[in-house]
Design a protein around this motif. Sequence first.
Motif, PDB file in Angstrom:
ATOM      1  N   THR A  76       0.861  -1.274  -0.064  1.00 36.48           N
ATOM      2  CA  THR A  76       0.181   0.075  -0.028  1.00 36.48           C
ATOM      3  C   THR A  76       0.887   1.329   0.110  1.00 36.48           C
ATOM      4  O   THR A  76       0.696   2.083  -0.691  1.00 36.48           O
ATOM      5  CB  THR A  76      -1.107   0.160   0.920  1.00 36.48           C
ATOM      6  OG1 THR A  76      -1.791  -1.150   1.146  1.00 36.48           O
ATOM      7  CG2 THR A  76      -1.835   1.099   1.232  1.00 36.48           C
ATOM      8  N   SER A  79       2.861   1.503  -3.270  1.00 35.37           N
ATOM      9  CA  SER A  79       1.897   1.730  -4.608  1.00 35.37           C
ATOM     10  C   SER A  79       1.508   3.346  -4.354  1.00 35.37           C
ATOM     11  O   SER A  79       1.579   4.095  -5.515  1.00 35.37           O
ATOM     12  CB  SER A  79       0.623   0.915  -4.464  1.00 35.37           C
ATOM     13  OG  SER A  79       0.854  -0.278  -4.632  1.00 35.37           O
ATOM     14  N   SER A 117     -11.407  -3.371 -14.146  1.00 36.11           N
ATOM     15  CA  SER A 117     -10.150  -3.823 -13.666  1.00 36.11           C
ATOM     16  C   SER A 117     -10.083  -5.477 -14.232  1.00 36.11           C
ATOM     17  O   SER A 117      -8.927  -5.835 -14.582  1.00 36.11           O
ATOM     18  CB  SER A 117      -9.939  -3.602 -12.515  1.00 36.11           C
ATOM     19  OG  SER A 117     -10.806  -4.408 -11.367  1.00 36.11           O
ATOM     20  N   LEU A 140       2.503  -6.649  -7.958  1.00 36.36           N
ATOM     21  CA  LEU A 140       1.087  -5.864  -7.276  1.00 36.36           C
ATOM     22  C   LEU A 140       1.303  -4.417  -7.105  1.00 36.36           C
ATOM     23  O   LEU A 140       0.261  -3.667  -7.611  1.00 36.36           O
ATOM     24  CB  LEU A 140       0.995  -6.275  -5.900  1.00 36.36           C
ATOM     25  CG  LEU A 140       0.918  -7.662  -5.614  1.00 36.36           C
ATOM     26  CD1 LEU A 140       0.487  -7.977  -3.991  1.00 36.36           C
ATOM     27  CD2 LEU A 140      -0.344  -8.420  -6.415  1.00 36.36           C
ATOM     28  N   TYR A 144      -1.302  -1.696  -9.252  1.00 31.21           N
ATOM     29  CA  TYR A 144      -1.967  -0.970  -8.457  1.00 31.21           C
ATOM     30  C   TYR A 144      -1.910   0.478  -8.927  1.00 31.21           C
ATOM     31  O   TYR A 144      -2.612   1.322  -8.747  1.00 31.21           O
ATOM     32  CB  TYR A 144      -2.022  -1.228  -6.781  1.00 31.21           C
ATOM     33  CG  TYR A 144      -2.329  -2.686  -6.653  1.00 31.21           C
ATOM     34  CD1 TYR A 144      -2.982  -3.376  -7.105  1.00 31.21           C
ATOM     35  CD2 TYR A 144      -1.651  -3.242  -5.488  1.00 31.21           C
ATOM     36  CE1 TYR A 144      -3.494  -4.772  -6.833  1.00 31.21           C
ATOM     37  CE2 TYR A 144      -1.975  -4.491  -4.862  1.00 31.21           C
ATOM     38  CZ  TYR A 144      -2.961  -5.100  -5.476  1.00 31.21           C
ATOM     39  OH  TYR A 144      -3.474  -6.489  -5.355  1.00 31.21           O
ATOM     40  N   SER A 148      -4.512   3.296 -10.448  1.00 32.06           N
ATOM     41  CA  SER A 148      -4.894   4.443  -9.696  1.00 32.06           C
ATOM     42  C   SER A 148      -4.690   5.582 -10.461  1.00 32.06           C
ATOM     43  O   SER A 148      -5.201   6.798  -9.909  1.00 32.06           O
ATOM     44  CB  SER A 148      -4.431   4.367  -8.098  1.00 32.06           C
ATOM     45  OG  SER A 148      -5.190   3.135  -7.644  1.00 32.06           O
ATOM     46  N   ASN A 201      -7.044   5.678  -2.619  1.00 37.43           N
ATOM     47  CA  ASN A 201      -5.834   4.589  -3.121  1.00 37.43           C
ATOM     48  C   ASN A 201      -5.662   3.668  -2.069  1.00 37.43           C
ATOM     49  O   ASN A 201      -5.419   2.531  -2.271  1.00 37.43           O
ATOM     50  CB  ASN A 201      -4.935   5.322  -3.443  1.00 37.43           C
ATOM     51  CG  ASN A 201      -4.968   6.365  -4.827  1.00 37.43           C
ATOM     52  OD1 ASN A 201      -5.622   5.808  -5.547  1.00 37.43           O
ATOM     53  ND2 ASN A 201      -4.214   7.474  -4.829  1.00 37.43           N
ATOM     54  N   VAL A 205      -6.304  -0.199  -2.856  1.00 36.19           N
ATOM     55  CA  VAL A 205      -4.955  -1.442  -2.829  1.00 36.19           C
ATOM     56  C   VAL A 205      -5.082  -2.261  -1.758  1.00 36.19           C
ATOM     57  O   VAL A 205      -4.647  -3.457  -1.829  1.00 36.19           O
ATOM     58  CB  VAL A 205      -3.770  -0.523  -2.619  1.00 36.19           C
ATOM     59  CG1 VAL A 205      -2.550  -1.307  -2.452  1.00 36.19           C
ATOM     60  CG2 VAL A 205      -3.426   0.674  -3.879  1.00 36.19           C
ATOM     61  N   GLU A 208      -7.785  -5.137  -2.611  1.00 25.82           N
ATOM     62  CA  GLU A 208      -7.801  -5.626  -3.637  1.00 25.82           C
ATOM     63  C   GLU A 208      -7.412  -7.371  -3.490  1.00 25.82           C
ATOM     64  O   GLU A 208      -6.680  -7.546  -3.012  1.00 25.82           O
ATOM     65  CB  GLU A 208      -6.745  -5.146  -4.552  1.00 25.82           C
ATOM     66  CG  GLU A 208      -6.983  -5.296  -6.005  1.00 25.82           C
ATOM     67  CD  GLU A 208      -6.757  -6.834  -6.700  1.00 25.82           C
ATOM     68  OE1 GLU A 208      -7.085  -7.109  -7.317  1.00 25.82           O
ATOM     69  OE2 GLU A 208      -5.768  -7.171  -5.840  1.00 25.82           O
ATOM     70  N   TRP A 211      -6.320  -9.403  -8.420  1.00 29.95           N
ATOM     71  CA  TRP A 211      -5.114  -9.415  -8.910  1.00 29.95           C
ATOM     72  C   TRP A 211      -4.071 -10.223  -7.881  1.00 29.95           C
ATOM     73  O   TRP A 211      -3.114 -10.977  -8.383  1.00 29.95           O
ATOM     74  CB  TRP A 211      -4.784  -8.196  -9.251  1.00 29.95           C
ATOM     75  CG  TRP A 211      -3.361  -8.019  -9.661  1.00 29.95           C
ATOM     76  CD1 TRP A 211      -2.112  -7.361  -9.142  1.00 29.95           C
ATOM     77  CD2 TRP A 211      -2.846  -8.391 -11.054  1.00 29.95           C
ATOM     78  NE1 TRP A 211      -1.306  -7.497 -10.080  1.00 29.95           N
ATOM     79  CE2 TRP A 211      -1.326  -7.965 -11.111  1.00 29.95           C
ATOM     80  CE3 TRP A 211      -3.373  -9.284 -12.008  1.00 29.95           C
ATOM     81  CZ2 TRP A 211      -0.595  -8.338 -12.118  1.00 29.95           C
ATOM     82  CZ3 TRP A 211      -2.633  -9.378 -13.218  1.00 29.95           C
ATOM     83  CH2 TRP A 211      -0.995  -9.171 -13.451  1.00 29.95           C
TER      84      TRP A 211
END
Length: 275
Positions: A76, A79, A117, A140, A144, A148, A201, A205, A208, A211
């Motif tokens: 997180t 990202s 997505s 990832l 991500y 975003s 965001n 993330v 999620e 994925w």
Amino acid sequence: MRSLWKPILLYTLLVIGGIISVYPLVYMFLTALKPMTLLFEFPPRLVPSEITWSNFTEAWVSQDFARYLFNSILVTLSSFALIFVLSSMLAFAYSRFHFKGKGLSFAILMGGLVIPSLTLLIPQFLLIRQLGLFNSLWGLIVVYAAGSIPFTTFLLKGFFDSISFDIDESVEMEGGNAWTLFYSIILPLSKPAFVPATIFNALVVWEEFPWALTIINDPLKRTLPVALANFQGQYTTQWGIVFAGSLIAIVPIILLFLMLQRYFIAGITAGAIKG
């Protein structure tokens, strides 16, 4: 007397909405406090007659839960750092510069907002595998961030546009350049806009699942949503442990929102007010 009905009705609806929103969390918490013997009692009770904290202990120590929590926090934060850098630069370019194809490129970027997505799952999988990022946290983070960037750019551009363009001329007269304007002026003035972007965001993330399930095979690299899915499979009937693990997983997001809530509404409305 009639003037009282409107606020009474408004606050009544707000209270009802608040109860509906909070009830699932209350139910999860009270169920997590129930021992196994009380989970399926009849008639069911919302407030348990006996309380135990063992469900939280069991959820934390089983399946290396702390590692999954660390993985989610790392993904997180990484990202968002990537999203922040790229989206802020894109938003600044679209807000302050004039270049050929600006409108078309911005429209293409915004087109990413309307693409589901899940429809990109296979192309992303093939791309990440070719880049050698399969079964890695970087696989990832990159996806991500890419997913975003359109929304974050759109949000920040709206705020950047609300900042007076006279500042640009002042910076130029003082001998500054575009980097000076961006780093020293625009970013500090745009702090309120980053609060809703951060919360949005972080939620996307953090929760999620498809994925992360697709590209992560190594159990030590799983994030919390995947871990919780496997966790629920292991404890199919032990819902107290499942709910306890779910509550632990949402604590960081709740703390983030509590820290930023006073800036949240201001950040959402700042662009509209200044415009």
